[in-house]
Motif scaffolding. Sequence first.
Motif, PDB file in Angstrom:
ATOM      1  N   UNK A 109      -5.515   1.659  -1.439  1.00 48.71           N
ATOM      2  CA  UNK A 109      -5.514   2.003  -2.855  1.00 48.71           C
ATOM      3  C   UNK A 109      -4.241   2.759  -3.204  1.00 48.71           C
ATOM      4  N   UNK A 110      -3.729   2.489  -4.415  1.00 46.27           N
ATOM      5  CA  UNK A 110      -2.449   3.053  -4.839  1.00 46.27           C
ATOM      6  C   UNK A 110      -2.448   4.578  -4.779  1.00 46.27           C
ATOM      7  N   UNK A 111      -3.536   5.199  -5.253  1.00 41.21           N
ATOM      8  CA  UNK A 111      -3.544   6.655  -5.328  1.00 41.21           C
ATOM      9  C   UNK A 111      -3.725   7.344  -3.984  1.00 41.21           C
ATOM     10  N   UNK A 112      -3.876   6.560  -2.901  1.00 40.62           N
ATOM     11  CA  UNK A 112      -3.983   7.145  -1.560  1.00 40.62           C
ATOM     12  C   UNK A 112      -2.673   7.092  -0.777  1.00 40.62           C
ATOM     13  N   UNK A 113      -1.669   6.408  -1.324  1.00 39.61           N
ATOM     14  CA  UNK A 113      -0.490   6.088  -0.524  1.00 39.61           C
ATOM     15  C   UNK A 113       0.424   7.285  -0.275  1.00 39.61           C
ATOM     16  N   UNK A 114       0.680   8.099  -1.283  1.00 37.78           N
ATOM     17  CA  UNK A 114       1.562   9.251  -1.087  1.00 37.78           C
ATOM     18  C   UNK A 114       0.934  10.222  -0.096  1.00 37.78           C
ATOM     19  N   UNK A 125       5.752   4.132   2.303  1.00 42.40           N
ATOM     20  CA  UNK A 125       4.922   3.455   1.301  1.00 42.40           C
ATOM     21  C   UNK A 125       5.847   2.709   0.352  1.00 42.40           C
ATOM     22  N   UNK A 126       5.540   1.434   0.127  1.00 43.07           N
ATOM     23  CA  UNK A 126       6.326   0.591  -0.773  1.00 43.07           C
ATOM     24  C   UNK A 126       5.339  -0.081  -1.716  1.00 43.07           C
ATOM     25  N   UNK A 127       5.301   0.382  -2.969  1.00 44.17           N
ATOM     26  CA  UNK A 127       4.266  -0.120  -3.863  1.00 44.17           C
ATOM     27  C   UNK A 127       4.612   0.114  -5.332  1.00 44.17           C
ATOM     28  N   UNK A 128       5.835  -0.226  -5.711  1.00 42.54           N
ATOM     29  CA  UNK A 128       6.245  -0.116  -7.123  1.00 42.54           C
ATOM     30  C   UNK A 128       6.071   1.293  -7.670  1.00 42.54           C
ATOM     31  N   UNK A 129       6.414   2.303  -6.863  1.00 44.72           N
ATOM     32  CA  UNK A 129       6.319   3.688  -7.311  1.00 44.72           C
ATOM     33  C   UNK A 129       7.475   4.023  -8.249  1.00 44.72           C
ATOM     34  N   UNK A 130       7.169   4.400  -9.480  1.00 48.63           N
ATOM     35  CA  UNK A 130       8.196   4.924 -10.370  1.00 48.63           C
ATOM     36  C   UNK A 130       8.622   6.303  -9.867  1.00 48.63           C
ATOM     37  N   UNK A 132       9.605   9.951 -10.156  1.00 50.88           N
ATOM     38  CA  UNK A 132       9.519  11.042 -11.119  1.00 50.88           C
ATOM     39  C   UNK A 132       9.509  12.376 -10.375  1.00 50.88           C
ATOM     40  N   UNK A 133       9.689  13.451 -11.120  1.00 46.85           N
ATOM     41  CA  UNK A 133       9.840  14.770 -10.503  1.00 46.85           C
ATOM     42  C   UNK A 133       8.592  15.198  -9.746  1.00 46.85           C
ATOM     43  N   UNK A 134       7.423  14.869 -10.275  1.00 48.46           N
ATOM     44  CA  UNK A 134       6.179  15.282  -9.627  1.00 48.46           C
ATOM     45  C   UNK A 134       6.054  14.656  -8.242  1.00 48.46           C
ATOM     46  N   UNK A 135       6.379  13.373  -8.137  1.00 47.08           N
ATOM     47  CA  UNK A 135       6.301  12.695  -6.840  1.00 47.08           C
ATOM     48  C   UNK A 135       7.364  13.204  -5.878  1.00 47.08           C
ATOM     49  N   UNK A 136       8.544  13.535  -6.409  1.00 46.77           N
ATOM     50  CA  UNK A 136       9.624  14.029  -5.541  1.00 46.77           C
ATOM     51  C   UNK A 136       9.320  15.403  -4.967  1.00 46.77           C
ATOM     52  N   UNK A 137       8.373  16.114  -5.547  1.00 45.27           N
ATOM     53  CA  UNK A 137       7.954  17.387  -4.964  1.00 45.27           C
ATOM     54  C   UNK A 137       7.172  17.172  -3.664  1.00 45.27           C
ATOM     55  N   UNK A 138       6.572  15.988  -3.530  1.00 49.26           N
ATOM     56  CA  UNK A 138       5.694  15.709  -2.404  1.00 49.26           C
ATOM     57  C   UNK A 138       6.359  14.882  -1.307  1.00 49.26           C
ATOM     58  N   UNK A 248      10.881   3.681  -6.353  1.00 48.69           N
ATOM     59  CA  UNK A 248      11.330   4.349  -5.145  1.00 48.69           C
ATOM     60  C   UNK A 248      10.497   4.007  -3.927  1.00 48.69           C
ATOM     61  N   UNK A 249      11.156   3.779  -2.812  1.00 46.78           N
ATOM     62  CA  UNK A 249      10.508   3.675  -1.506  1.00 46.78           C
ATOM     63  C   UNK A 249      10.127   5.091  -1.077  1.00 46.78           C
ATOM     64  N   UNK A 250       8.908   5.278  -0.620  1.00 43.55           N
ATOM     65  CA  UNK A 250       8.374   6.608  -0.326  1.00 43.55           C
ATOM     66  C   UNK A 250       8.375   6.888   1.171  1.00 43.55           C
ATOM     67  N   UNK A 251       8.953   8.033   1.555  1.00 43.45           N
ATOM     68  CA  UNK A 251       8.938   8.474   2.951  1.00 43.45           C
ATOM     69  C   UNK A 251       8.607   9.974   2.973  1.00 43.45           C
ATOM     70  N   UNK A 252       8.253  10.522   4.128  1.00 43.99           N
ATOM     71  CA  UNK A 252       7.893  11.948   4.187  1.00 43.99           C
ATOM     72  C   UNK A 252       9.008  12.870   3.718  1.00 43.99           C
TER      73      UNK A 252
END
Length: 296
Positions: A109-114, A125-130, A132-138, A248-252
Motif C-alpha cells: 500500500x502506498x501509505x506504508x512505503x515511506x 521505494x519507487x511509486x510516483x512520490x511527489x 515535498x518538504x514533509x516527506x524530505x523530513x523523513x 522522487x525515488x525514496x531512500x533512507x
Amino acid sequence: MRRAHVALFASLTLGVSALTACGSDSLEGSDSGGGETTSAAEVEVDDAVAELVPEDIKSKGTLNIGSDASYAPNEFLGDDGKTVEGMDVELFDAAAAKMGLKTKWSNASFDSLILGVSSDKYDVAVSSFTINDERKKQVNMISYFDAGTQWVTAKGNPGKVDPKDPCGATVGVQKGTVQFDELEELNKKCDDKIKIVVEQEQSKVTASLVSGKTEAMAADSPISLYAVKQQGEELEALGDIYDSAPYGIVIPKDQEEFGEAIAAALESMKEDGTYEQILKDWGNESGGIDEFAVNP
C-alpha cells in the motif's frame, strides 16, 4: 499509449482492483526480474557510477524495492497478477543496472512505503512520490520526473464539478497522496463540504468514477490522462494540469551517498539516451527533466 501493455489496460482500470482486492500484502516479494526488462537488459554498468555506490549497498547485490502497483502506467501488476511493471520500474531497473545492481520489487500500500524504507523493510521505494518538504523530513528523495495534478470527470461533466471550487462535489482520491492533502485543505474553506471518497488503490478510485460512485477524481497527471485514454468513452480530463512538481525515488535518511549514486545513474541514462527512450516508450516524454538531484 505505448507497446503491448495497451491491450491489458483496456480492462486494467476496472480489473486491477479485483487483483489487488485479494490483498496487496500477499503479493509482496514478487520479483520483476531485477534488471531483466527489455530496457534494463540493454543497459551496461557505468563504472564511474558504480564506484559511487556505498559498500553496504553494493554488497547486497539486489535492492528490495517497495511500490504500490495500482498506479498505471507508472507502476502496475502484470498479467500474472504479481509482477510489478511500468514506467517507474523500467526507469529504476535501468538506473540499478548502471550501478551494477539488480532489483526485487514488492507490491504494498502506498501509505506504508515511506515507513517501510525508514524501517529498513525496503532499500528503496519507487511509486510516483511527489517530492515535498514533509516527506524530505523523513527520507531522502532523488528527482527523476515531473508531474502535476489532473482532475477527471465522467464524460460531459454531468456533476458540473469545478476543480477550482469543488465544494459539494463527490471526489475520489487515493489515500496518502498530495491530492488527498489538497482536498482536505480545500474542505476547510467549504460550507458545503466536499464528499471525499478515499481508496487504498488508484485503480479503485478510477473504477468508482466510471461506475458513478463519484463525480470526479484527482490524481497525478500521467495517471489521470492514462485513465482517460483507456476509458475515453466514459471519462474526460477536467481543467488543466497544475502544481507540477518532481517525483522522487525514496531512500533512507542516512543514505545520502547512495542518493548521489542514483542521481549519477540517472544522469548517465540521460547522456546515453536510455532515459528519454523509456519515457518515450510509455508516452511520457513531456515529464522528462534535465537535472537529477537529492532533495531538490
